[in-house]
Motif scaffolding. Structure first.
Motif, PDB file in Angstrom:
ATOM      1  N   TYR A  55      47.036 -22.684 -53.380  1.00  0.00           N
ATOM      2  CA  TYR A  55      47.333 -23.782 -54.463  1.00  0.00           C
ATOM      3  C   TYR A  55      46.109 -24.596 -54.609  1.00  0.00           C
ATOM      4  CZ  TYR A  55      52.287 -23.217 -53.093  1.00  0.00           C
ATOM      5  OH  TYR A  55      53.510 -22.685 -52.838  1.00  0.00           O
ATOM      6  N   LEU A  76      37.176 -16.311 -55.108  1.00  0.00           N
ATOM      7  CA  LEU A  76      36.954 -14.998 -54.160  1.00  0.00           C
ATOM      8  C   LEU A  76      37.949 -15.311 -53.180  1.00  0.00           C
ATOM      9  CD1 LEU A  76      33.129 -15.130 -53.686  1.00  0.00           C
ATOM     10  CD2 LEU A  76      34.479 -13.738 -55.169  1.00  0.00           C
ATOM     11  N   ALA A  85      49.129 -20.094 -46.425  1.00  0.00           N
ATOM     12  CA  ALA A  85      50.307 -21.023 -46.477  1.00  0.00           C
ATOM     13  C   ALA A  85      51.181 -21.121 -47.701  1.00  0.00           C
ATOM     14  CB  ALA A  85      49.816 -22.402 -46.025  1.00  0.00           C
ATOM     15  N   TYR A 258      41.899 -21.437 -41.875  1.00  0.00           N
ATOM     16  CA  TYR A 258      41.082 -20.235 -41.578  1.00  0.00           C
ATOM     17  C   TYR A 258      39.773 -20.580 -41.247  1.00  0.00           C
ATOM     18  CZ  TYR A 258      44.965 -17.755 -44.093  1.00  0.00           C
ATOM     19  OH  TYR A 258      46.051 -17.215 -44.280  1.00  0.00           O
ATOM     20  N   LEU A 261      33.767 -21.867 -43.229  1.00  0.00           N
ATOM     21  CA  LEU A 261      32.439 -21.394 -43.376  1.00  0.00           C
ATOM     22  C   LEU A 261      31.543 -22.714 -43.367  1.00  0.00           C
ATOM     23  CD1 LEU A 261      33.642 -19.506 -46.704  1.00  0.00           C
ATOM     24  CD2 LEU A 261      32.386 -18.699 -44.658  1.00  0.00           C
ATOM     25  N   ALA A 368      49.779 -20.525 -40.687  1.00  0.00           N
ATOM     26  CA  ALA A 368      48.809 -21.451 -39.800  1.00  0.00           C
ATOM     27  C   ALA A 368      48.731 -22.665 -41.030  1.00  0.00           C
ATOM     28  CB  ALA A 368      47.352 -20.893 -39.860  1.00  0.00           C
ATOM     29  N   LEU A 396      51.993 -30.638 -45.442  1.00  0.00           N
ATOM     30  CA  LEU A 396      52.710 -31.158 -46.598  1.00  0.00           C
ATOM     31  C   LEU A 396      51.637 -31.224 -47.789  1.00  0.00           C
ATOM     32  CD1 LEU A 396      55.636 -32.394 -46.912  1.00  0.00           C
ATOM     33  CD2 LEU A 396      54.263 -34.573 -47.531  1.00  0.00           C
TER      34      LEU A 396
HETATM   35  C1  LIG Z   1      55.342 -21.935 -42.576  1.00  0.00           C
HETATM   36  C2  LIG Z   1      54.702 -22.987 -43.359  1.00  0.00           C
HETATM   37  C3  LIG Z   1      55.625 -24.012 -43.952  1.00  0.00           C
HETATM   38  C4  LIG Z   1      55.251 -25.203 -44.835  1.00  0.00           C
HETATM   39  N1  LIG Z   1      56.107 -25.877 -45.708  1.00  0.00           N
HETATM   40  C5  LIG Z   1      55.545 -26.864 -46.355  1.00  0.00           C
HETATM   41  C6  LIG Z   1      56.586 -27.498 -47.255  1.00  0.00           C
HETATM   42  O1  LIG Z   1      57.769 -26.962 -47.578  1.00  0.00           O
HETATM   43  N2  LIG Z   1      56.172 -28.405 -48.103  1.00  0.00           N
HETATM   44  C7  LIG Z   1      54.644 -28.712 -48.342  1.00  0.00           C
HETATM   45  O2  LIG Z   1      54.438 -29.665 -48.948  1.00  0.00           O
HETATM   46  N3  LIG Z   1      53.866 -28.042 -47.528  1.00  0.00           N
HETATM   47  C8  LIG Z   1      54.362 -27.194 -46.728  1.00  0.00           C
HETATM   48  N4  LIG Z   1      53.293 -26.540 -45.985  1.00  0.00           N
HETATM   49  C9  LIG Z   1      51.805 -26.542 -46.223  1.00  0.00           C
HETATM   50  C10 LIG Z   1      51.331 -25.824 -47.476  1.00  0.00           C
HETATM   51  O3  LIG Z   1      52.092 -24.648 -47.597  1.00  0.00           O
HETATM   52  C11 LIG Z   1      49.919 -26.051 -47.625  1.00  0.00           C
HETATM   53  O4  LIG Z   1      49.378 -27.397 -47.343  1.00  0.00           O
HETATM   54  C12 LIG Z   1      49.345 -25.567 -48.879  1.00  0.00           C
HETATM   55  O5  LIG Z   1      49.857 -24.301 -49.049  1.00  0.00           O
HETATM   56  C13 LIG Z   1      47.760 -25.361 -48.666  1.00  0.00           C
HETATM   57  O6  LIG Z   1      47.336 -24.707 -49.641  1.00  0.00           O
HETATM   58  P1  LIG Z   1      45.894 -24.399 -49.548  1.00  0.00           P
HETATM   59  O7  LIG Z   1      45.525 -23.542 -50.871  1.00  0.00           O
HETATM   60  O8  LIG Z   1      44.877 -25.429 -49.185  1.00  0.00           O
HETATM   61  O9  LIG Z   1      45.964 -23.089 -48.498  1.00  0.00           O
HETATM   62  P2  LIG Z   1      46.325 -21.776 -48.266  1.00  0.00           P
HETATM   63  O10 LIG Z   1      47.488 -21.376 -49.230  1.00  0.00           O
HETATM   64  O11 LIG Z   1      46.391 -21.365 -46.758  1.00  0.00           O
HETATM   65  O12 LIG Z   1      45.000 -20.844 -49.169  1.00  0.00           O
HETATM   66  C14 LIG Z   1      43.823 -20.717 -48.324  1.00  0.00           C
HETATM   67  C15 LIG Z   1      43.338 -19.291 -48.902  1.00  0.00           C
HETATM   68  O13 LIG Z   1      41.893 -19.231 -48.513  1.00  0.00           O
HETATM   69  C16 LIG Z   1      41.682 -17.956 -48.357  1.00  0.00           C
HETATM   70  N5  LIG Z   1      40.569 -17.580 -47.308  1.00  0.00           N
HETATM   71  C17 LIG Z   1      40.351 -18.310 -46.246  1.00  0.00           C
HETATM   72  N6  LIG Z   1      39.166 -18.102 -45.791  1.00  0.00           N
HETATM   73  C18 LIG Z   1      38.409 -17.156 -46.654  1.00  0.00           C
HETATM   74  C19 LIG Z   1      37.130 -16.846 -46.833  1.00  0.00           C
HETATM   75  N7  LIG Z   1      36.240 -17.009 -45.977  1.00  0.00           N
HETATM   76  N8  LIG Z   1      36.842 -16.122 -47.982  1.00  0.00           N
HETATM   77  C20 LIG Z   1      38.029 -15.939 -49.083  1.00  0.00           C
HETATM   78  N9  LIG Z   1      39.069 -16.455 -48.816  1.00  0.00           N
HETATM   79  C21 LIG Z   1      39.543 -17.163 -47.735  1.00  0.00           C
HETATM   80  C22 LIG Z   1      43.053 -17.348 -47.429  1.00  0.00           C
HETATM   81  O14 LIG Z   1      43.203 -15.799 -47.610  1.00  0.00           O
HETATM   82  C23 LIG Z   1      44.005 -18.054 -48.359  1.00  0.00           C
HETATM   83  O15 LIG Z   1      44.779 -17.245 -49.268  1.00  0.00           O
HETATM   84  C24 LIG Z   1      53.829 -25.234 -45.015  1.00  0.00           C
HETATM   85  C25 LIG Z   1      52.909 -24.547 -44.536  1.00  0.00           C
HETATM   86  C26 LIG Z   1      53.353 -23.352 -43.640  1.00  0.00           C
HETATM   87  C27 LIG Z   1      52.151 -22.546 -43.024  1.00  0.00           C
END
Ligand SMILES: Cc1cc2nc3c(=O)[nH]c(=O)nc-3n(C[C@H](O)[C@H](O)[C@H](O)COP(=O)(O)OP(=O)(O)OC[C@H]3O[C@@H](n4cnc5c(N)ncnc54)[C@H](O)[C@@H]3O)c2cc1C
Length: 474
Positions: A55, A76, A85, A258, A261, A368, A396
């Motif tokens: 997201y 990327l 997540a 994750y 970097l 995670a 959250l």
């Molecule tokens: C089981 C679970 C339940 C949850 N429930 C809720 C909920 O109900 N409500 C809520 O508000 N929040 C909830 N959360 C938290 C919420 O899902 C996250 O805060 C949100 O999705 C974060 O989005 P993000 O894009 O920051 O991270 P992510 O969705 O984790 O995206 C990170 C991306 O980076 C990629 N990546 C990592 N390292 C590299 C690299 N070196 N090179 C290229 N790509 C890389 C990964 O593959 C991943 O796709 C929950 C989380 C979990 C795990």
């Protein structure tokens, strides 16, 4: 004892209920199949390179194109967009940017009014964006219902209700009878229905809708393109993958829990695993037996809490309770499964809904969480300011990631906004200690948190952490 959850070992029936469950998140199966985007296999140049297609990265990409449609934007993604997540979560979409109003008020007392206003605005704009970009994320603005399963929690809900109302949210307190009439569980002693600023979504449909919107806006996406290294090259930054390099004027890191970097991130984030079970679709008599007609997101109010919700096809997602931190904070697919945690979750599910005895779970998974000590997104810069990161949502982030992605881009573009002036954005959390102390502190804190739920009292250790503004949560 104030906790209603069984202390004896889960039964063979509890274990049998999830024994045949698929070991993968449920949500992606609600999407039509699609081919992956090609991996990066050449040297490219772009204005903005976003690393991570969850997201945070996707919202940032869309915002970058809204701000400057001519700018070349590349994502990327190490696996597939949303593989982290963002397709594993419960789909609880909250307006709060600070992991709840109580936490925000304690940590940012001088600016909580502004933060609350920006959180409400972010929530409202997000729902408008879903319409504008044609994203069908099964958005259900039915609010969130916090239930009390111990007498202490009844008092806490009263305090939260007062706070929510003071800050302009609509909230309705329910006594035991009202709560049990709303959703039928013998455990409920009361409830608090937050009726504004909270919705349920299908997490995978949200992530995939954002991906499609980003593509339509001209963003270029590479999947299976894990970035191993970032390095300065004159005025640009090079993001290096197995088979290619992206040279970018600016890099936005959206890599959550994750492997970081940027080494500094390791100090602030502890990857903590959270697990969930999904039932088979309930039949009509099972649906009738639980009530829950208004389909709110539910959560109990302990320090160790369950979150649960209904899906579009009347399954129940049941997750949370145990937050698992492992020495060194590893993240990887082999950790998505945890028999002990699923057994505890299953046992607690049937304690909460004894009338659903015999229901099977079809999916089991984990993910995670980017836990930081203040429980809310933080930002930072690296490589001379050409790299900006946003992470630390601590479970959250479904709603807050829109704020996180956009604010990170404002920082990268040196755009001054109301948000970029806030302590929330400028200050980083108190770091966790390095290993082996980190594991010891986290495990001891988890132990004390479980004890607080059992006895209803926060002991010396938790009160000391509270005073120091430190915490540990999922
Ligand atoms: C089981 C679970 C339940 C949850 N429930 C809720 C909920 O109900 N409500 C809520 O508000 N929040 C909830 N959360 C938290 C919420 O899902 C996250 O805060 C949100 O999705 C974060 O989005 P993000 O894009 O920051 O991270 P992510 O969705 O984790 O995206 C990170 C991306 O980076 C990629 N990546 C990592 N390292 C590299 C690299 N070196 N090179 C290229 N790509 C890389 C990964 O593959 C991943 O796709 C929950 C989380 C979990 C795990």
């Amino acid at each position: 004892m104030t906790s209603p959850w069984p202390t004896e070992a889960p039964t063979s029936a509890d274990r049998a209920a999830f024994a045949d469950a698929e070991r993968r998140p449920y949500w992606p199966q609600t999407l039509p199949p699609r081919e992956p985007h090609a991996a990066l296999e050449q040297v490219i140049e772009c204005d903005l390179c976003i690393i991570g297609g969850g997201y945070t990265g996707l919202w940032a990409a869309l915002y970058a194109k809204e701000q400057a449609p001519w700018r070349s934007v590349v994502i990327l993604e190490g696996v597939r967009c949303g593989a982290g997540a963002s397709t594993r979560n419960g789909g609880f979409l909250q307006y709060s940017l600070t992991h709840g109003i109580e936490n925000g008020r304690v940590r940012f007392p001088d600016e909580i009014r502004t933060i609350e206003r920006l959180g409400t605005r972010n929530y409202e704009e997000l729902s408008v964006d879903l319409d504008c970009y044609g994203i069908d994320a099964e958005f259900e603005p039915n609010g969130e219902l916090a239930v009390a399963v111990s007498p202490v929690q009844v008092g806490q809900l009263r305090e939260t209700a007062t706070l929510l109302e003071e800050f302009g949210q609509r909230a309705e307190l329910m006594d035991q009878d009202q709560m049990r009439a709303e959703v039928h569980s013998p455990l409920y002693l009361g409830g608090l229905w937050q009726q504004s600023g909270a919705a349920m979504v299908n997490p995978a449909k949200l992530a995939d809708g954002l991906r499609q919107a980003a593509l339509a806006a001209g963003v270029q996406i590479f999947e299976h393109s894990r970035v191993h290294r970032l390095r300065r090259t004159g005025v640009a930054v090079a993001a290096v993958t197995d088979a290619g390099v992206a040279h970018a004027a600016g890099v936005l890191l959206a890599t959550s829990a994750y492997e970081p970097l940027v080494p500094a991130v390791r100090r602030y984030v502890a990857p903590v695993y959270d697990y969930a079970l999904m039932t088979e679709p309930l039949n009509q008599s099972q649906v009738d037996s639980i009530g829950w007609k208004r389909r709110q997101g539910l959560g109990d109010s302990g320090n160790q809490f369950h979150y649960y919700r209904r899906s579009a096809d009347d399954r129940i997602l049941w997750g949370g309770y145990d937050a698992v931190y492992r020495y060194g904070g590893p993240v990887g697919p082999d950790l998505d499964d945890d028999e002990t945690t699923f057994a505890r979750l299953s046992s607690n599910f049937f304690t909460n809904f004894p009338q659903l005895e015999g229901v099977r779970f079809t999916h089991r998974w984990g993910g995670a969480i980017d836990t930081c000590s203040r429980f809310s997104v933080f930002f930072g810069r690296a490589l001379g300011g050409r790299v900006v990161y946003a992470l630390g949502y601590t479970g959250l982030g479904v709603g807050a990631s829109r704020f996180g992605g956009r604010t990170a881009l404002d920082l990268l573009d040196d755009r001054q906004t109301e948000a970029t002036g806030l302590e929330l954005v400028r200050r980083r959390p108190v770091p966790f200690p390095p290993e082996p102390l980190r594991s010891a502190v986290i495990q001891f804190t988890r132990n004390r948190i479980a004890a607080a739920d059992r006895t209803g009292r926060r002991g010396i250790w938790l009160r000391t952490l509270d005073r120091a503004g430190l915490g540990f949560d999922s």
